[in-house]
Scaffold this active site. Structure first.
Site, PDB file in Angstrom:
ATOM      1  N   GLY A 414       0.821  -1.202   0.000  1.00 30.73           N
ATOM      2  CA  GLY A 414       0.000   0.000   0.000  1.00 30.73           C
ATOM      3  C   GLY A 414       0.859   1.258   0.000  1.00 30.73           C
ATOM      4  O   GLY A 414       2.003   1.262  -0.485  1.00 30.73           O
ATOM      5  N   SER A 415       0.337   2.319   0.574  1.00 31.39           N
ATOM      6  CA  SER A 415       0.977   3.632   0.471  1.00 31.39           C
ATOM      7  C   SER A 415       2.280   3.767   1.242  1.00 31.39           C
ATOM      8  O   SER A 415       2.961   4.791   1.120  1.00 31.39           O
ATOM      9  CB  SER A 415      -0.005   4.719   0.934  1.00 31.39           C
ATOM     10  OG  SER A 415      -1.092   4.804   0.043  1.00 31.39           O
ATOM     11  N   THR A 416       2.657   2.764   2.043  1.00 29.78           N
ATOM     12  CA  THR A 416       3.949   2.859   2.723  1.00 29.78           C
ATOM     13  C   THR A 416       5.098   2.870   1.708  1.00 29.78           C
ATOM     14  O   THR A 416       6.195   3.341   2.018  1.00 29.78           O
ATOM     15  CB  THR A 416       4.160   1.688   3.702  1.00 29.78           C
ATOM     16  OG1 THR A 416       4.002   0.449   3.009  1.00 29.78           O
ATOM     17  CG2 THR A 416       3.177   1.768   4.858  1.00 29.78           C
ATOM     18  N   LYS A 418       5.212   4.710  -0.841  1.00 33.40           N
ATOM     19  CA  LYS A 418       5.335   6.051  -1.434  1.00 33.40           C
ATOM     20  C   LYS A 418       6.609   6.768  -1.002  1.00 33.40           C
ATOM     21  O   LYS A 418       7.129   7.610  -1.738  1.00 33.40           O
ATOM     22  CB  LYS A 418       4.107   6.887  -1.086  1.00 33.40           C
ATOM     23  CG  LYS A 418       2.854   6.450  -1.831  1.00 33.40           C
ATOM     24  CD  LYS A 418       1.621   7.182  -1.349  1.00 33.40           C
ATOM     25  CE  LYS A 418       0.375   6.679  -2.078  1.00 33.40           C
ATOM     26  NZ  LYS A 418      -0.876   7.227  -1.511  1.00 33.40           N
TER      27      LYS A 418
END
Length: 670
Positions: A414-416, A418
């Site tokens: 997921g967004s980790t 980014k």
């Protein structure tokens, strides 16, 4: 003339053949053939070489059985009988003898170590079937020099004490401790049916399982019949059992796991060696009575933990005296110290409260692994003490899969991810202050047919890199990844260790990029979807680059040379770029709109990134979500944690993970 020459040649060959046949066999050649059979342990054929007197004293079966029984009992291995035939001139000295003594040696490995002995064999000339030959005048001393007829070889085993596993503060993780063995004395039961029912119920067994133990062939009315072992700290259970007529308890030493479920997937457990285990470990000195590691570090570190058993081999004389042949003390297994902080491990596991997920914690300065957690879990003590069929089935049928090791597995991050995407963008020249004008909460390229990118909230325009991290904006990172292109983005992730096996003391599945064969997949990969997969350990490792001037620290688990501070990967990004990313990640906590702002009141300067990864079987199905959070203290860094919790959809998403992690951060950092 030619015919005469041919006849003469044949006659000459016949004379030579008869001359060769007329040579008497030598004792040296005879004994050399005998030792060759001995080295093959072909005892049946060896018996044919024995003298007539010897055969009167021992039968063929007794002869073979004597060797086999002794060699098996002392665990003889690599038996080598050494005999060198003397030179021809020396051998001629025995030509007219009726009795000859020849020297030989026997070397072997045994449970009591290497054994080497010097012998002399007596050979006698005998006539059998009108032919003379040499035969061995055998007695027990051929096996061991001091062994006489009627004496026995005895063996005493010295079991090795298994090494223990402790944490960085010497707290026990796998120890040798005392347990209570519950048993029944049949003649003291009174009402057998009632006793069996009570014992079965208290020990979570079936009455059939208890009855089966009581009905073993060896059982006598006055015997103590072991039923099951329980941990010594189960005092209430023990008191209840001891109040049942016929039940008593003995203390015995067993492997115990003080942190129980919290460390089960990491440490594993031991069990009796199975036939399959023994086949795999053939030649390494294991027997059916040995206990070996069955899972986790108990299995991975088996060679270091098991120690080396010893023993004594001796001759028991008819007078009861002992003549020692060999003796070797047992060597205790190694005590292995892990980098793990057992109390941090326990605190993390407690916060999961049976929620499915995994967590990893590292010291960012050294790469030392402080915690590796998989939840839900199981109690490894039950496997050592004797897990029942019902308990095992319950674990196997549990939909939350407590037997699955999640920290060694990979998931969509997921967004980790980014923070890594941002680092790759900086490295490839994208200006973090250059803002993009993005409208609405959904975006797609004009040439995309059925694919679009959605963001949770609309942070307004324009949006730069820091703002995109604060709001966790999928569209910003998707557009920037498309600018980079597949090759630069893939190379950037590979620099961070994707698609690469991890050199670690515990097997962790490699993080992977998957296929980036379309613009949609490339865009999705930039915010941790598509086919991107990461372990929590690798995720925590990658964030260490932001606190170490662009260097990823090499992870370690077992203390020793590997725990020295050294980079696994150097200059992934520059020191300035690492500082830039860290400052942005602090705003994820400090900015009022930051996705981890609820951690701002801890009182420690944190850099974090949240994430929510959607998982579903097919494009049109209704999926679930996994929540992620990476957090690290930045002013005097001592901790990086990466947590993943499954099925957080409709339950707060990554905020649920944040709520769970918060007490652990407070306790450890404050």
């Amino acid at each position: 003339m030619k015919r005469l020459a041919l006849v003469f040649g044949c006659l000459l060959m016949s004379v030579m053949f008869l001359a060769g046949c007329s040579e008497e066999p030598s004792p040296e050649e005879r004994f050399a053939a005998y030792t060759k059979l001995w080295n093959k342990q072909d005892f049946a054929k060896m018996y044919d070489y024995l003298s007539a007197d010897t055969k009167k004293q021992v039968s063929a079966d007794e002869f073979a059985e004597r060797y086999k029984k002794i060699y098996k009992g002392i665990e003889a291995d690599q038996v080598k009988v050494g005999y060198t035939k003397p030179k021809e001139e020396e051998a001629k000295e025995h030509k007219d003898d009726e009795k000859v003594k020849l020297a030989y040696t026997v070397d072997m490995n045994t449970l009591a170590g290497a054994v080497s002995s010097d012998h002399k064999a007596t050979l006698v000339k005998e006539e059998r079937d009108k032919e003379e030959n040499w035969y061995i005048k055998w007695d027990e001393s051929y096996i061991f020099p001091d062994l006489k007829a009627g004496e026995k070889i005895s063996v005493e085993s010295y079991p090795a004490i298994r090494g223990e596993i402790v944490d960085r503060n010497e707290r026990g993780l796998a120890m040798n401790g005392m347990v209570s063995e519950i048993g029944i004395v049949p003649e003291k039961m009174g009402d057998k049916k009632a006793t069996v029912k009570q014992v079965a119920g208290t020990l979570n067994m079936t009455t059939d399982e208890v009855e089966k133990k009581l009905n073993q062939l060896w059982v006598q009315p006055s015997y103590f019949v072991p039923i099951k072992q329980i941990s010594s700290d189960e005092t209430a259970t023990l008191d209840k059992l001891l109040s049942i007529p016929g039940v008593s308890a003995n203390s015995s030493e067993e492997r115990i796991y003080p942190y129980k479920k919290a460390t089960a997937h990491l440490i594993g457990y031991v069990g009796e060696a199975s036939a399959e285990d023994l086949e795999k470990l053939k030649g390494k000195g294991y027997t059916a009575n040995d206990v070996i590691g069955k899972r986790g570090l108990e299995q991975i570190l088996e060679e270091r933990l098991k120690g080396k058993p010893g023993g004594k081999i001796f001759i028991k004389t008819e007078e009861g005296e002992e003549k020692i042949i060999a003796e070797k003390p047992a060597e205790e297994g190694e005590t292995i110290t892990l980098t793990i902080d057992a109390e941090l491990q326990k605190d993390i596991f407690k916060q999961y409260d049976n929620e499915a997920g995994s967590a990893a914690a590292l010291d960012p300065n050294t790469g030392e692994t402080l915690a590796l957690v998989s939840s839900p879990s199981f109690d490894p003590n039950k496997y050592v003490l004797g897990i029942t069929n019902a308990e095992q089935k319950a674990l196997e049928d549990d939909p939350d899969k407590p037997l699955l090791n999640r920290f060694s597995s990979t998931f969509a991050p997921g967004s980790t991810i980014k923070a890594l995407t941002a680092a790759i963008e900086l490295k490839n020249g994208i200006d973090p202050k250059a803002a993009l004008s993005i409208q609405g909460t959904k975006w797609a390229k004009s040439n995309w047919k059925d694919h679009s990118i959605t963001r949770v909230s609309n942070p307004g325009v324009p949006i730069d890199m820091e703002k995109a991290l604060i709001y966790s904006d999928n569209i910003y990172f998707a557009q920037q990844a498309l600018k980079l292109g597949k090759d630069k983005f893939s190379k950037g992730l590979q620099d961070f260790g994707f698609d690469e096996s991890l050199n670690f003391d515990y097997p962790i599945k490699a993080s992977s990029i998957g296929k980036l064969d379309s613009e949609g997949r490339l865009a999705d990969a930039s915010y941790g979807q598509a086919q991107v997969q990461m372990s929590t350990l690798h995720l925590a490792m990658t964030y260490s680059a932001f606190l170490n001037e662009g260097n990823i620290m090499a992870p370690s688990l077992v203390t020793g040379d590997k725990t020295e501070k050294k980079p696994l990967k150097e200059n992934i990004i520059s020191a300035d770029q690492a500082t830039t990313i860290t400052k942005m990640l602090t705003q994820v906590v400090e900015h009022p709109k930051g996705t981890a702002h609820d951690l701002n009141d801890i009182g420690v300067k944190l850099a974090t990134k949240t994430g929510t990864a959607e998982t579903k079987a097919s494009k049109n199905s209704s999926g679930t979500e996994n929540g992620w959070l990476v957090a690290m203290d930045t002013e005097d860094p001592e901790l990086i944690m990466a947590w993943m919790m499954e099925d957080v959809k409709g339950r707060g998403g990554s905020h649920l993970v944040s709520d769970k992690m918060k007490p652990v951060l407070k306790k450890y950092l404050k």
